[in-house]
Write a protein that holds these residues in place. Structure first.
Motif, PDB file in Angstrom:
ATOM      1  N   SER A  55     102.466  65.713  74.995  1.00 59.84           N
ATOM      2  CA  SER A  55     103.838  65.024  74.311  1.00 59.84           C
ATOM      3  C   SER A  55     103.327  63.574  74.246  1.00 59.84           C
ATOM      4  O   SER A  55     101.451  62.807  74.321  1.00 59.84           O
ATOM      5  CB  SER A  55     104.602  64.140  75.111  1.00 59.84           C
ATOM      6  OG  SER A  55     103.980  63.761  76.645  1.00 59.84           O
ATOM      7  N   LEU A  56     104.067  62.622  73.068  1.00 60.77           N
ATOM      8  CA  LEU A  56     103.396  61.312  72.986  1.00 60.77           C
ATOM      9  C   LEU A  56     102.746  60.540  74.057  1.00 60.77           C
ATOM     10  O   LEU A  56     101.533  59.719  73.775  1.00 60.77           O
ATOM     11  CB  LEU A  56     104.269  60.405  71.817  1.00 60.77           C
ATOM     12  CG  LEU A  56     104.115  59.479  70.928  1.00 60.77           C
ATOM     13  CD1 LEU A  56     102.264  59.628  70.605  1.00 60.77           C
ATOM     14  CD2 LEU A  56     104.655  58.830  71.069  1.00 60.77           C
ATOM     15  N   THR A  72     103.391  52.559  73.080  1.00 57.43           N
ATOM     16  CA  THR A  72     104.589  53.316  72.849  1.00 57.43           C
ATOM     17  C   THR A  72     105.575  53.130  72.296  1.00 57.43           C
ATOM     18  O   THR A  72     106.100  54.196  71.028  1.00 57.43           O
ATOM     19  CB  THR A  72     105.263  53.493  74.481  1.00 57.43           C
ATOM     20  OG1 THR A  72     103.444  53.667  74.728  1.00 57.43           O
ATOM     21  CG2 THR A  72     106.387  54.404  74.033  1.00 57.43           C
ATOM     22  N   ALA A  75     104.437  53.652  67.848  1.00 59.36           N
ATOM     23  CA  ALA A  75     104.036  54.885  68.651  1.00 59.36           C
ATOM     24  C   ALA A  75     105.586  55.516  67.732  1.00 59.36           C
ATOM     25  O   ALA A  75     105.620  56.665  67.377  1.00 59.36           O
ATOM     26  CB  ALA A  75     103.838  55.865  69.505  1.00 59.36           C
ATOM     27  N   ALA A  76     106.894  55.248  68.949  1.00 61.72           N
ATOM     28  CA  ALA A  76     107.802  55.681  68.704  1.00 61.72           C
ATOM     29  C   ALA A  76     108.830  55.276  66.752  1.00 61.72           C
ATOM     30  O   ALA A  76     109.583  56.102  66.517  1.00 61.72           O
ATOM     31  CB  ALA A  76     109.035  54.992  69.337  1.00 61.72           C
ATOM     32  N   CYS A  78     107.148  54.720  64.597  1.00 59.55           N
ATOM     33  CA  CYS A  78     105.612  55.052  63.445  1.00 59.55           C
ATOM     34  C   CYS A  78     106.477  56.589  63.001  1.00 59.55           C
ATOM     35  O   CYS A  78     107.102  57.687  62.371  1.00 59.55           O
ATOM     36  CB  CYS A  78     104.668  55.468  63.589  1.00 59.55           C
ATOM     37  SG  CYS A  78     103.679  54.191  63.512  1.00 59.55           S
ATOM     38  N   CYS A  79     107.236  57.784  64.061  1.00 57.77           N
ATOM     39  CA  CYS A  79     107.472  58.426  64.821  1.00 57.77           C
ATOM     40  C   CYS A  79     109.511  58.659  63.662  1.00 57.77           C
ATOM     41  O   CYS A  79     110.127  59.650  62.846  1.00 57.77           O
ATOM     42  CB  CYS A  79     108.058  59.368  65.753  1.00 57.77           C
ATOM     43  SG  CYS A  79     106.366  59.723  66.624  1.00 57.77           S
ATOM     44  N   GLU A  80     109.666  57.579  63.898  1.00 57.93           N
ATOM     45  CA  GLU A  80     111.397  57.660  63.258  1.00 57.93           C
ATOM     46  C   GLU A  80     111.307  57.379  61.618  1.00 57.93           C
ATOM     47  O   GLU A  80     112.016  57.497  61.155  1.00 57.93           O
ATOM     48  CB  GLU A  80     112.029  55.908  64.081  1.00 57.93           C
ATOM     49  CG  GLU A  80     112.889  55.700  63.349  1.00 57.93           C
ATOM     50  CD  GLU A  80     114.128  56.691  64.223  1.00 57.93           C
ATOM     51  OE1 GLU A  80     115.563  56.752  62.905  1.00 57.93           O
ATOM     52  OE2 GLU A  80     113.952  57.330  64.633  1.00 57.93           O
ATOM     53  N   LYS A  82     108.736  58.241  60.394  1.00 59.16           N
ATOM     54  CA  LYS A  82     107.828  59.735  59.425  1.00 59.16           C
ATOM     55  C   LYS A  82     109.537  60.236  59.290  1.00 59.16           C
ATOM     56  O   LYS A  82     109.679  61.084  57.957  1.00 59.16           O
ATOM     57  CB  LYS A  82     107.105  60.431  60.320  1.00 59.16           C
ATOM     58  CG  LYS A  82     106.128  61.723  59.784  1.00 59.16           C
ATOM     59  CD  LYS A  82     105.411  61.907  60.904  1.00 59.16           C
ATOM     60  CE  LYS A  82     104.556  61.217  60.650  1.00 59.16           C
ATOM     61  NZ  LYS A  82     103.785  61.992  61.365  1.00 59.16           N
ATOM     62  N   LYS A  83     110.431  60.510  60.244  1.00 65.31           N
ATOM     63  CA  LYS A  83     111.525  61.439  60.060  1.00 65.31           C
ATOM     64  C   LYS A  83     112.611  60.868  58.851  1.00 65.31           C
ATOM     65  O   LYS A  83     112.975  61.842  58.100  1.00 65.31           O
ATOM     66  CB  LYS A  83     112.580  61.206  61.200  1.00 65.31           C
ATOM     67  CG  LYS A  83     111.932  61.839  62.493  1.00 65.31           C
ATOM     68  CD  LYS A  83     112.429  61.821  64.106  1.00 65.31           C
ATOM     69  CE  LYS A  83     112.522  62.530  65.201  1.00 65.31           C
ATOM     70  NZ  LYS A  83     112.524  62.110  66.044  1.00 65.31           N
ATOM     71  N   TYR A  86     111.048  61.703  56.430  1.00 63.06           N
ATOM     72  CA  TYR A  86     111.808  62.868  55.489  1.00 63.06           C
ATOM     73  C   TYR A  86     112.670  63.332  55.019  1.00 63.06           C
ATOM     74  O   TYR A  86     113.330  64.398  54.320  1.00 63.06           O
ATOM     75  CB  TYR A  86     111.392  64.007  56.866  1.00 63.06           C
ATOM     76  CG  TYR A  86     112.074  65.967  56.537  1.00 63.06           C
ATOM     77  CD1 TYR A  86     110.428  65.937  55.869  1.00 63.06           C
ATOM     78  CD2 TYR A  86     112.810  65.938  57.196  1.00 63.06           C
ATOM     79  CE1 TYR A  86     110.852  67.664  55.800  1.00 63.06           C
ATOM     80  CE2 TYR A  86     113.343  67.470  56.691  1.00 63.06           C
ATOM     81  CZ  TYR A  86     112.438  67.690  56.459  1.00 63.06           C
ATOM     82  OH  TYR A  86     112.697  69.020  56.262  1.00 63.06           O
TER      83      TYR A  86
END
Length: 153
Positions: A55-56, A72, A75-76, A78-80, A82-83, A86
């Motif tokens: 996991s991250l 953290t 990273a969160a 960046c994930c948001e 990316k979502k 998409y």
């Protein structure tokens, strides 16, 4: 004249042989270069994509707890992002690009434009919520960067 006809026939034969030879080479290259793996010929294939089971949060572990928290958060974010990217590509790009395409003014029956716009309102509402969410994420990223870049810390 007879000599020219013989040369012409020889040249024709040469061209036919050369064409068939090129065709055989092209067919041989198409089979070997085009598809690396053929399902009917090769029973086994290797999938060379890396798969991360961690996991991250496990990847971010360091001995510095403050640094862990900062990484953290980024990273969160960046994930948001990316979502959101998409979702924009899959849900909104095509609707915005192709709205009103395919129908000419002369082929539209009275009231069709209003019906089309009425159907588009729910899409616009979802888009408005999406844009608001993107705005909130961007503001959060800017705030996080501003907090990270302070002169006293």
């Amino acid at each position: 004249e007879i000599h020219a006809e013989v040369q012409l026939k020889n040249y024709g034969k040469f061209l036919e042989e050369y064409t068939s030879q090129l065709k055989r080479i092209e067919d041989a290259l198409d089979d070997s270069v085009g598809d690396v793996w053929d399902f009917s010929l090769d029973p086994i294939a290797l999938k060379l994509l890396p798969y991360e089971q961690s996991s991250l949060l496990e990847l971010i572990k360091t001995e510095n707890k403050v640094l862990n928290k900062v990484i953290t958060v980024y990273a969160a974010l960046c994930c948001e992002i990316k979502k959101l990217k998409y979702e924009a590509e899959t849900k909104f790009y095509n609707g915005l690009l192709f709205y009103g395409e395919g129908a000419t003014d002369s082929s539209m029956v009275e009231g069709d434009c209003q019906i089309q716009m009425g159907r588009f309102v729910s899409f616009l509402q979802e888009l408005s919520c999406f844009v608001t969410r993107c705005y909130e994420v961007v503001v959060n990223v800017v705030h996080q960067l501003a907090v990270l870049y302070t002169n006293n810390k």
